[in-house]
Design an enzyme around this catalytic site. Structure first.
Site, PDB file in Angstrom:
ATOM      1  CB  CYS A   1       6.890  29.728  72.812  1.00 24.56           C
ATOM      2  SG  CYS A   1       5.265  30.199  73.424  1.00 24.56           S
TER       3      CYS A   1
ATOM      4  CD1 TRP B   1       8.949  28.216  66.319  1.00 22.49           C
ATOM      5  CD2 TRP B   1      10.625  29.053  65.094  1.00 22.49           C
ATOM      6  NE1 TRP B   1       8.913  27.611  65.095  1.00 22.49           N
ATOM      7  CE2 TRP B   1       9.933  28.100  64.321  1.00 22.49           C
ATOM      8  CE3 TRP B   1      11.715  29.699  64.536  1.00 22.49           C
ATOM      9  CZ2 TRP B   1      10.301  27.778  63.015  1.00 22.49           C
ATOM     10  CZ3 TRP B   1      12.085  29.379  63.237  1.00 22.49           C
ATOM     11  CH2 TRP B   1      11.378  28.433  62.483  1.00 22.49           C
ATOM     12  CG  ASP B   2       3.840  30.859  70.320  1.00 16.15           C
ATOM     13  OD1 ASP B   2       3.667  29.686  70.698  1.00 16.15           O
ATOM     14  OD2 ASP B   2       3.346  31.847  70.895  1.00 16.15           O
TER      15      ASP B   2
ATOM     16  CD1 TRP C   1      -2.091  27.098  76.776  1.00 15.12           C
ATOM     17  CD2 TRP C   1      -4.172  27.473  77.522  1.00 15.12           C
ATOM     18  NE1 TRP C   1      -2.275  28.460  76.841  1.00 15.12           N
ATOM     19  CE2 TRP C   1      -3.549  28.720  77.296  1.00 15.12           C
ATOM     20  CE3 TRP C   1      -5.485  27.450  78.003  1.00 15.12           C
ATOM     21  CZ2 TRP C   1      -4.186  29.936  77.533  1.00 15.12           C
ATOM     22  CZ3 TRP C   1      -6.122  28.656  78.230  1.00 15.12           C
ATOM     23  CH2 TRP C   1      -5.479  29.883  77.997  1.00 15.12           C
TER      24      TRP C   1
ATOM     25  CG  ASN D   1       0.123  29.860  69.832  1.00 16.38           C
ATOM     26  OD1 ASN D   1       0.262  29.477  70.989  1.00 16.38           O
ATOM     27  ND2 ASN D   1       0.622  31.009  69.411  1.00 16.38           N
TER      28      ASN D   1
ATOM     29  CG  ASP E   1       0.481  30.799  77.247  1.00 17.21           C
ATOM     30  OD1 ASP E   1       1.639  31.248  77.130  1.00 17.21           O
ATOM     31  OD2 ASP E   1      -0.251  30.553  76.281  1.00 17.21           O
TER      32      ASP E   1
ATOM     33  CG  ASP F   1       0.512  37.468  68.178  1.00 16.58           C
ATOM     34  OD1 ASP F   1       0.699  37.970  67.060  1.00 16.58           O
ATOM     35  OD2 ASP F   1      -0.264  36.537  68.409  1.00 16.58           O
TER      36      ASP F   1
HETATM   37  C1  GLA Z   1       1.027  31.921  72.856  1.00 19.22           C
HETATM   38  C2  GLA Z   1       2.216  32.140  73.772  1.00 19.22           C
HETATM   39  C3  GLA Z   1       2.052  33.466  74.493  1.00 19.22           C
HETATM   40  C4  GLA Z   1       1.909  34.578  73.492  1.00 19.22           C
HETATM   41  C5  GLA Z   1       0.764  34.291  72.549  1.00 19.22           C
HETATM   42  C6  GLA Z   1       0.712  35.315  71.432  1.00 19.22           C
HETATM   43  O1  GLA Z   1      -0.118  31.695  73.582  1.00 19.22           O
HETATM   44  O2  GLA Z   1       2.346  31.093  74.669  1.00 19.22           O
HETATM   45  O3  GLA Z   1       3.146  33.695  75.350  1.00 19.22           O
HETATM   46  O4  GLA Z   1       3.113  34.713  72.787  1.00 19.22           O
HETATM   47  O5  GLA Z   1       0.871  33.004  71.961  1.00 19.22           O
HETATM   48  O6  GLA Z   1      -0.335  35.088  70.568  1.00 19.22           O
END
Ligand code: GLA
Length: 710
Positions: free
Chosen positions: A511, A462-463, A184, A465, A533, A352
């Site tokens: 994403c 579209w994330d 990351w 995480n 990020d 977000d």
């Molecule tokens: C991830 C994405 C960021 C942002 C955050 C929002 O980390 O990579 O660009 O959208 O989520 O929580």
């Protein structure tokens, strides 16, 4: 382009513009790889399998070998376990209903339709059919390969390994593997290492493509450069668990295996069931890593990206995530939108924090309805305001996730991956929805459809995480439990495909905490990718260089954010930040409320410039002239297909001892074409490529953009 079958030799020759990929049926009725390199003048140049086996080392003779060593030099097109004495990596490993784990696939026939060849193999006694698919992509010098396994018997069959392809390099040379690694905020770091006897594995076992590794790699004979040398490469179309294994055998046999990861994998095929692997794009070039990238980039633009937007320019977007994080509301977003529109931004994205009880990362995921405290009148006033400013509107979602503190989870605690009697491990306070379940996919699809119908949305980010843990699906029969890794990706792709079909106009950005889900599988369904990020413009040079090895600049989203950068506190000029971000599809992510009038004017200038060159950046041919990994001065060039225009970004790290900076030698220009460079003059392409361009840069982190026009 041609696919030729030489009946008398039982040999196939798959030709692209410059290359040939050749295999044949050997005396044991197995498919054997023969040749993969530049195409040769005569069909008779391609050796028969028996000869090809010992080719390499230059002596096409049968050396004296112990019989058990014979299979050590056998390049089978789709090796199975065991099929005799095969101790190399198998592409296919399975268990029949009676415990037999020896798969013997005879060649039984083939069909061809235009650029698509299907070769049929069969382990007849057990009713197993294997279809090897080859699609020739002539202009990109690529061949897509994938495999379909069918159970035609009356019993079940358990698949334990099913690779998409085995790829063979000429025997007897020293090889390196190039790939990217990272984490990351540090994705796509290039590695290039010598391969010695044994195996080198790159993989993801996290349930998604991953930051740690990316599913492509290149093999070269230790001599390739950016512009010369033989390079074999492969890129998987897959966003789940994947594996690429390079294996150097003890008889100098070099092979690469690519496909879905077999770790914790099992596919249970009942009679009549089938399993199809993801495709892998395989390429060869004699023009180094640069041509490899250009072939892959062209392939994405012409064949991979969703057609609706593949050849349209990506708009300059603004995203408020770094500026405001979760603290968003209607009036603040409107103010930012006004500022963004005033400098020429074309799309405004609310990240977000707009939904559920989302004031931090500990609640709300899964509750995809508008947060009325932040947006008392819903999203429409903001969307209308943004459209009124002439910008498109985009919205962030993370559809595969749920916070335990959400209405969705309280209603459906069984909708996440979990094992009974085991704690559900949270990461970023969230759990992963079980996309193997039809009801979950249906719910998510209808929720997103509703959102895109209710609101005038032009774009979604579209994330994803967190990685998958406790990959359990207790309601699923035990023999299918290890299919979750693959079925999650099937579910994701199906939801994306349905959305794209229903809302083709809407752009989607992939994403995963930055660049954690970038691959040819997801890029078939999404239009662009969030690269990292880490938006520090200097760190980005290496990240973007690694990204560019396999993926095209059009999909590489890069934002100009505030300085010092939030993550590493480095201070960089606005010009440098813009130049770094202009190497891909440009976005702005800084807090525009804090930008001075001077900054805003400078930003407007760069945005105007970008609009005049983005057709070169987003659709041009990319040349990595000077790498930030080994030069104080990094330089990247883009050239239009007709070679009439080019742009070069030169990025200085720091001037030491008032040293002379390297001269930048452009590439890919037309020799006799005359190019004008502002403040420098007019020169022929040949002159520029031979004599180079000197740049005047001073201090630390300074940069310039050179536009060549004819
Ligand atoms: C991830 C994405 C960021 C942002 C955050 C929002 O980390 O990579 O660009 O959208 O989520 O929580």
């Amino acid at each position: 382009m041609s696919i030729r079958y030489l009946e008398n030799r039982r040999m196939w020759i798959l030709e692209t513009r410059r290359t040939a990929y050749v295999f044949a049926v050997n005396d044991n009725n197995r498919l054997q790889h023969v040749y993969w390199n530049n195409s040769l003048p005569y069909d008779s140049d391609y050796a028969d399998p028996q000869t090809a086996m010992f080719w390499g080392g230059g002596v096409p003779e049968h050396p004296v070998m112990h019989p058990s060593s014979l299979q050590s030099v056998l390049n089978l097109e789709y090796p199975t376990h065991m099929d005799g004495l095969n101790y190399h990596e198998p592409c296919l490993k399975l268990c029949y209903h009676d415990g037999v784990r020896d798969c013997r696939p005879d060649y039984v026939g083939h069909t061809q339709q235009d650029d698509h060849l299907t070769v049929e193999l069969s382990d007849e006694h057990y009713g197993l059919a294997i279809s090897l698919h080859y699609r020739v992509i002539d202009d990109c010098d690529l061949i897509d390969r994938w495999v379909e396994i069918r159970n035609l018997s009356k019993h079940s069959i358990d698949l334990e390994t099913v690779m998409s392809a085995a790829l063979h390099m000429p025997r007897g040379r020293r090889y390196r593997m190039s790939h990217v690694t990272g984490r990351w905020v540090g994705e796509f770091q290039i590695r290039r290492d010598l391969l010695t006897e044994g195996k080198k594995v790159i993989e993801s076992r996290r349930g998604f493509t991953s930051h740690e590794s990316n599913p492509w790699c290149a093999i070269d004979a230790c001599e390739a450069t950016e512009e010369s040398g033989e390079v074999w490469f492969a890129a998987l179309h897959y966003s789940g668990n994947w594996r690429m294994t390079a294996e150097l055998g003890n008889y100098n046999r070099m092979a690469l295996y690519a496909g879905v990861h077999d770790f914790d994998f099992r596919r249970h095929l009942e009679p009549g069931d089938a399993f199809t692997t993801p495709a892998v794009s395989c390429g060869f070039t004699q023009y180094g890593f640069g041509q490899m990238s250009r072939n892959l980039h062209q392939y994405q633009l012409d064949h991979i990206l969703p057609r609706e937007h593949a050849r349209t320019m990506r708009k300059i977007l603004y995203n408020s995530w770094e500026a405001t994080a979760f603290a968003i509301n209607e009036s603040d977003q409107m103010k930012l939108a006004d500022r963004a529109a005033s400098i020429g931004v074309e799309m405004f994205v609310v990240d977000d924090g707009w939904f559920g009880k989302r004031n931090g990362d500990n609640a709300g995921l899964g509750d995809w309805y508008v947060n009325r405290e932040k947006f008392p009148n819903g999203l429409s006033p903001l969307i209308d305001h943004i459209h009124g400013l002439g910008m498109d509107f985009g919205l962030w979602v993370e559809p595969e996730m749920v916070n335990p503190d959400s209405d969705l989870y309280r209603m459906h605690p069984d909708w996440v991956y979990h094992f009974p009697n085991r704690q559900r491990t949270e990461a970023r306070n969230q759990l992963v929805l079980n996309f193997c379940r039809n009801d979950v996919c249906e719910y998510i699809h209808s929720m997103l459809s509703q959102l895109l119908t209710d609101f005038n949305i032009d774009f979604i980010k579209w994330d994803f995480n967190r990685a998958i843990s406790e990959p359990g699906y207790p309601a699923c029969p035990i023999e299918h439990q290890r299919e979750v890794w693959v079925r999650h990706v099937d579910g994701l792709y199906a939801v994306l495909d349905r959305l794209k079909a229903k809302f083709p106009r809407v752009l989607i950005e992939t994403c995963a905490s930055g660049g954690g889900r970038v691959d040819l599988g997801i890029l078939k369904r999404t239009d662009q990718a969030w690269t990292s990020d880490n938006t520090d413009a200097f760190d980005r040079l290496k990240i973007q260089e690694g990204f560019s090895l396999a993926y095209c600049p059009k999909v590489m989203m890069a934002w100009v954010t505030d300085s010092p950068t939030g993550l590493n506190k480095r201070t960089l000029s606005l010009d440098y930040r813009f130049h770094s971000a202009m190497m891909g599809s440009l976005g702005i992510g800084g807090n525009l409320n804090h930008w001075s009038d001077l900054d805003m004017a400078r930003a407007k200038h760069h945005i105007t410039t970008y609009k005049s060159i983005r057709h070169i950046v987003q659709e041009g041919r990319l040349y990595r002239l000077l790498s930030p990994r080994d030069s104080n001065l990094a330089a990247v060039q883009y050239v239009t297909a007709d070679k009439r225009e080019s742009v070069i970004f030169a990025m200085l790290h720091s001037l030491e001892n008032i040293d002379m900076l390297p001269v930048i030698h452009p590439r890919g220009l037309q020799d006799d074409q005359r190019y004008t460079i502002d403040h420098l003059g007019t020169f022929s392409g040949k002159s520029l490529m031979k004599q180079g361009i000197g740049v005047k840069l001073f201090g630390d982190f300074s940069s310039t953009l050179i536009h060549l026009k004819s």
